[in-house]
Motif scaffolding. Structure first.
Motif, PDB file in Angstrom:
ATOM      1  N   ASP A   1       0.860  -1.178   0.000  1.00  0.00           N
ATOM      2  CA  ASP A   1       0.000   0.000   0.000  1.00  0.00           C
ATOM      3  C   ASP A   1       0.892   1.222   0.000  1.00  0.00           C
TER       4      ASP A   1
ATOM      5  N   TYR B   1       0.061   4.282   0.323  1.00  0.00           N
ATOM      6  CA  TYR B   1      -0.327   5.310   1.287  1.00  0.00           C
ATOM      7  C   TYR B   1       0.232   5.045   2.690  1.00  0.00           C
ATOM      8  N   GLU B   2       0.508   3.775   2.990  1.00  0.00           N
ATOM      9  CA  GLU B   2       1.048   3.472   4.315  1.00  0.00           C
ATOM     10  C   GLU B   2       2.504   3.890   4.454  1.00  0.00           C
TER      11      GLU B   2
ATOM     12  N   LYS C   1       4.334   9.237   3.961  1.00  0.00           N
ATOM     13  CA  LYS C   1       3.618  10.038   4.956  1.00  0.00           C
ATOM     14  C   LYS C   1       2.825  11.160   4.300  1.00  0.00           C
TER      15      LYS C   1
ATOM     16  N   SER D   1      -0.291   9.548   2.759  1.00  0.00           N
ATOM     17  CA  SER D   1      -1.228   9.104   3.793  1.00  0.00           C
ATOM     18  C   SER D   1      -1.909  10.309   4.446  1.00  0.00           C
TER      19      SER D   1
ATOM     20  N   LYS E   1      -4.556  11.420   2.004  1.00  0.00           N
ATOM     21  CA  LYS E   1      -5.691  10.493   2.014  1.00  0.00           C
ATOM     22  C   LYS E   1      -6.544  10.741   3.255  1.00  0.00           C
ATOM     23  N   LYS E   2      -5.899  10.929   4.401  1.00  0.00           N
ATOM     24  CA  LYS E   2      -6.618  11.190   5.648  1.00  0.00           C
ATOM     25  C   LYS E   2      -7.376  12.515   5.553  1.00  0.00           C
TER      26      LYS E   2
END
Length: 162
Positions: free
Chosen positions: A19, A21-22, A25, A28, A31-32
């Motif tokens: 993934d 996105y993991e 940073k 991610s 995305k958050k």
């Protein structure tokens, strides 16, 4: 058929456990932020809907209250007019005096009671004759036929019961 979470449906290829996105940073965080923005928009939209529904309910109740006030005003006006009519009727009844009417008739209109020689008596015969039209006679015969038929039926029923 058993589904294995390690394989992509319909193929023999294994699913990648990677993934992007993991590990990154920045991605991610983006995305958050996107998911947070979606949640915020949903909350704002729900609040707007609740506010609109509340405003609609308040508007409806204000219209109902306004109509009730108008009905109350009309009812008050109606009662005032009705009471005025009753007062006028009482005033008319109190103002009508037979003695005043007699004086007005004698003085203004020149009326007076008739003298004894002006009174003429008319004899009305004791037997009062009425002429019945042919249409009324025919209807009476027809009604008599209906009534006699009903009476005959009742008599037959009474004879059966005894």
């Amino acid at each position: 058929m058993l589904e294995d979470k390690n394989y992509i449906n319909g193929t023999a290829a294994r699913k990648l456990e990677y993934d992007v996105y993991e590990e990154n940073k920045v991605l991610s965080a983006k995305k958050k932020q996107r998911t947070n923005n979606k949640i915020k928009m949903k909350v704002i939209f729900c609040l707007l809907i609740v506010f609109a529904m509340g405003s609609l309910a308040m508007y409806r109740y204000s219209c109902i209250t306004e109509v009730n006030y108008e009905i109350d005003r009309q009812l008050t006006a109606y009662n005032e007019i009705k009471n005025e009519n009753i007062r006028i009727k009482v005033e008319i009844e109190n103002s009508v005096d037979i003695q005043k009417i007699k004086e007005f008739a004698e003085k203004e209109l020149g009326m007076h009671k008739p003298d004894k020689h002006q009174i003429t008596y008319v004899k009305v015969p004791q037997s009062d004759l009425t002429i019945v039209s042919e249409a009324a006679k025919q209807e009476e015969i027809k009604n008599a036929g209906v009534f006699s038929a009903i009476i005959n039926k009742v008599n037959l029923l009474a004879n059966l019961l005894y």
